[in-house]
Motif scaffolding. Sequence first.
Motif, PDB file in Angstrom:
ATOM      1  N   ALA A 135       0.830  -1.212   0.000  1.00 54.08           N
ATOM      2  CA  ALA A 135       0.000   0.000   0.000  1.00 54.08           C
ATOM      3  C   ALA A 135       0.864   1.262   0.000  1.00 54.08           C
ATOM      4  CB  ALA A 135      -0.930  -0.003   1.214  1.00 54.08           C
ATOM      5  N   THR A 136       1.945   1.228   0.774  1.00 53.49           N
ATOM      6  CA  THR A 136       2.864   2.377   0.806  1.00 53.49           C
ATOM      7  C   THR A 136       3.540   2.558  -0.546  1.00 53.49           C
ATOM      8  OG1 THR A 136       3.281   1.998   3.163  1.00 53.49           O
ATOM      9  CG2 THR A 136       4.868   3.380   1.969  1.00 53.49           C
ATOM     10  N   TRP A 137       3.971   1.439  -1.171  1.00 50.83           N
ATOM     11  CA  TRP A 137       4.603   1.477  -2.488  1.00 50.83           C
ATOM     12  C   TRP A 137       3.669   2.070  -3.534  1.00 50.83           C
ATOM     13  CZ3 TRP A 137       8.955   1.176  -5.150  1.00 50.83           C
ATOM     14  CH2 TRP A 137       8.924   0.843  -6.503  1.00 50.83           C
ATOM     15  N   MET A 138       2.440   1.622  -3.560  1.00 55.51           N
ATOM     16  CA  MET A 138       1.468   2.123  -4.529  1.00 55.51           C
ATOM     17  C   MET A 138       1.168   3.607  -4.298  1.00 55.51           C
ATOM     18  SD  MET A 138       0.471   0.173  -6.965  1.00 55.51           S
ATOM     19  CE  MET A 138      -1.023   1.038  -7.420  1.00 55.51           C
ATOM     20  N   THR A 139       1.094   4.003  -3.046  1.00 55.48           N
ATOM     21  CA  THR A 139       0.812   5.403  -2.721  1.00 55.48           C
ATOM     22  C   THR A 139       1.925   6.320  -3.228  1.00 55.48           C
ATOM     23  OG1 THR A 139      -0.449   4.778  -0.745  1.00 55.48           O
ATOM     24  CG2 THR A 139       0.406   7.034  -0.839  1.00 55.48           C
ATOM     25  N   ILE A 140       3.170   5.923  -2.978  1.00 65.36           N
ATOM     26  CA  ILE A 140       4.307   6.753  -3.370  1.00 65.36           C
ATOM     27  C   ILE A 140       4.435   6.859  -4.886  1.00 65.36           C
ATOM     28  CG2 ILE A 140       6.810   7.006  -3.258  1.00 65.36           C
ATOM     29  CD1 ILE A 140       5.321   7.637  -0.647  1.00 65.36           C
ATOM     30  N   ILE A 141       4.346   5.706  -5.591  1.00 71.56           N
ATOM     31  CA  ILE A 141       4.523   5.763  -7.052  1.00 71.56           C
ATOM     32  C   ILE A 141       3.344   6.446  -7.730  1.00 71.56           C
ATOM     33  CG2 ILE A 141       5.955   3.682  -7.027  1.00 71.56           C
ATOM     34  CD1 ILE A 141       3.594   2.128  -8.195  1.00 71.56           C
ATOM     35  N   THR A 142       2.158   6.387  -7.121  1.00 68.22           N
ATOM     36  CA  THR A 142       0.993   7.059  -7.697  1.00 68.22           C
ATOM     37  C   THR A 142       1.067   8.565  -7.481  1.00 68.22           C
ATOM     38  OG1 THR A 142      -0.360   5.093  -7.284  1.00 68.22           O
ATOM     39  CG2 THR A 142      -1.524   7.160  -7.704  1.00 68.22           C
ATOM     40  N   ALA A 143       1.417   8.963  -6.260  1.00 66.29           N
ATOM     41  CA  ALA A 143       1.490  10.394  -5.946  1.00 66.29           C
ATOM     42  C   ALA A 143       2.619  11.076  -6.703  1.00 66.29           C
ATOM     43  CB  ALA A 143       1.673  10.591  -4.447  1.00 66.29           C
ATOM     44  N   SER A 144       3.726  10.346  -6.894  1.00 68.60           N
ATOM     45  CA  SER A 144       4.876  10.937  -7.578  1.00 68.60           C
ATOM     46  C   SER A 144       4.796  10.800  -9.093  1.00 68.60           C
ATOM     47  CB  SER A 144       6.171  10.281  -7.077  1.00 68.60           C
ATOM     48  OG  SER A 144       6.150   8.888  -7.343  1.00 68.60           O
ATOM     49  N   THR A 145       3.819  10.028  -9.576  1.00 70.30           N
ATOM     50  CA  THR A 145       3.593   9.805 -11.019  1.00 70.30           C
ATOM     51  C   THR A 145       4.855   9.319 -11.735  1.00 70.30           C
ATOM     52  OG1 THR A 145       4.096  12.080 -11.642  1.00 70.30           O
ATOM     53  CG2 THR A 145       1.818  11.602 -11.041  1.00 70.30           C
ATOM     54  N   VAL A 146       5.563   8.380 -11.106  1.00 72.07           N
ATOM     55  CA  VAL A 146       6.792   7.875 -11.722  1.00 72.07           C
ATOM     56  C   VAL A 146       6.512   6.859 -12.823  1.00 72.07           C
ATOM     57  CG1 VAL A 146       8.199   8.275  -9.679  1.00 72.07           C
ATOM     58  CG2 VAL A 146       7.022   6.097  -9.939  1.00 72.07           C
ATOM     59  N   GLY A 147       5.301   6.258 -12.822  1.00 69.61           N
ATOM     60  CA  GLY A 147       4.926   5.422 -13.951  1.00 69.61           C
ATOM     61  C   GLY A 147       5.170   3.933 -13.808  1.00 69.61           C
ATOM     62  N   TYR A 148       5.453   3.436 -12.622  1.00 70.98           N
ATOM     63  CA  TYR A 148       5.590   1.982 -12.452  1.00 70.98           C
ATOM     64  C   TYR A 148       4.226   1.311 -12.617  1.00 70.98           C
ATOM     65  CZ  TYR A 148      10.339   2.469 -10.650  1.00 70.98           C
ATOM     66  OH  TYR A 148      11.670   2.729 -10.525  1.00 70.98           O
ATOM     67  N   SER A 149       4.233   0.041 -12.998  1.00 69.84           N
ATOM     68  CA  SER A 149       2.964  -0.702 -13.160  1.00 69.84           C
ATOM     69  C   SER A 149       2.424  -1.120 -11.799  1.00 69.84           C
ATOM     70  CB  SER A 149       3.197  -1.941 -14.029  1.00 69.84           C
ATOM     71  OG  SER A 149       4.137  -2.807 -13.424  1.00 69.84           O
ATOM     72  N   GLU A 150       1.126  -1.524 -11.802  1.00 70.23           N
ATOM     73  CA  GLU A 150       0.507  -1.947 -10.559  1.00 70.23           C
ATOM     74  C   GLU A 150       1.154  -3.230 -10.033  1.00 70.23           C
ATOM     75  OE1 GLU A 150      -1.046  -1.424 -13.344  1.00 70.23           O
ATOM     76  OE2 GLU A 150      -2.589   0.117 -13.089  1.00 70.23           O
ATOM     77  N   ILE A 151       1.034  -3.390  -8.729  1.00 70.40           N
ATOM     78  CA  ILE A 151       1.593  -4.582  -8.091  1.00 70.40           C
ATOM     79  C   ILE A 151       0.867  -5.836  -8.562  1.00 70.40           C
ATOM     80  CG2 ILE A 151       1.929  -5.737  -5.860  1.00 70.40           C
ATOM     81  CD1 ILE A 151       2.314  -2.993  -4.630  1.00 70.40           C
TER      82      ILE A 151
END
Length: 342
Positions: free
Chosen positions: A38-54
């Motif tokens: 959940a923390t990983w998804m929150t950070i990559i979503t808020a920062s818009t870095v573009g990683y795929s979903e877990i």
Amino acid sequence: MFKLFRARLYIAISLFLTMIVSGVVGYRVIAGYSWVEATWMTIITASTVGYSEIRPTDEPTKIFTVVFIVCSLFVIAFAVSVVTEYLLARSTIYNVKHRRMKKKIDSLKNHVIICGYGRNGKQAAEKLKAYKRPFVIVEKNEEISNQIPDDVLYILGNANEDELLKSAGVERAACLICALPDDASNLFVVLSARQLNKNMTIVSRASDENSLRKLKLAGADKTVMPDKIGGDHMAAMVVLPDLVHFMDQLAFDGKSNINLEEISIDEISKGQEASSILDLDIRKKTGCNVIGYKKPNGEYIVNPESTQLLEAHSKLIVLGRPEQIVKLNELFRINSNEFYHN
């Protein structure tokens, strides 16, 4: 102004932290992620870095992600704008403040320069401020300079540099007080200052007795050893406690409780003709007592006779209650703050 910026900065930080916590909790509850996921998804979503979903996401998770992205963009944009505005405003105000300060310093004449804003430098500044004597502080430590009151003129930099001393108006100054923590630095500043201004009075702090002679050879008119003075005073409080206590009551700090004052004969002579202390009749007119006389050659006479002749460029040391000192200044139209006390 800075209070308003600070309040907005606190709001931006609070919104950012709330956004992160909401994202972590949302992904944990809605998507069933672990706390780390959940923390990983929150950070990559808020920062818009573009990683795929877990893992593949369902519709509720997608809807939450869309809402979270929109909210995070607004929060981050607000935080960036607040921080940018704060930094730009602070830089602008800092530049305006120092331009005004430099303009004031450039207009000073017969002022005092204090090198170092440590314990001794701070005490010297407070004394000069009480006497309303114009002065400039030179301090190289930025953290210490932040402790200087807003209404006090100062320059940030090393007093060992000739250009910095010139910026402080050393060529126009009446006095320089060297209050740096080590004798080597004081010696260098005294030497430089004396070369730049042959006529001003230089008072230097010293920590070691071996430095006294060197400082005087370098150009210091007077040297002070704060540690020695403090030790002598404490010993005197043991040997002569009542006398020391009485002397402590004789304040001369420039405030309303002045008991001692020195007055220039040249200042007195502007208002009346007088050839001796008796002619002035200070005791009868003001209640003050003349306890000392300084001759033009620097010699002091303690408790001078009333027949003592008054010479040009000499001074009187008087003792009296605060109201008597005020009456003395008013009677002879003396303003001791306009000239330097030698």
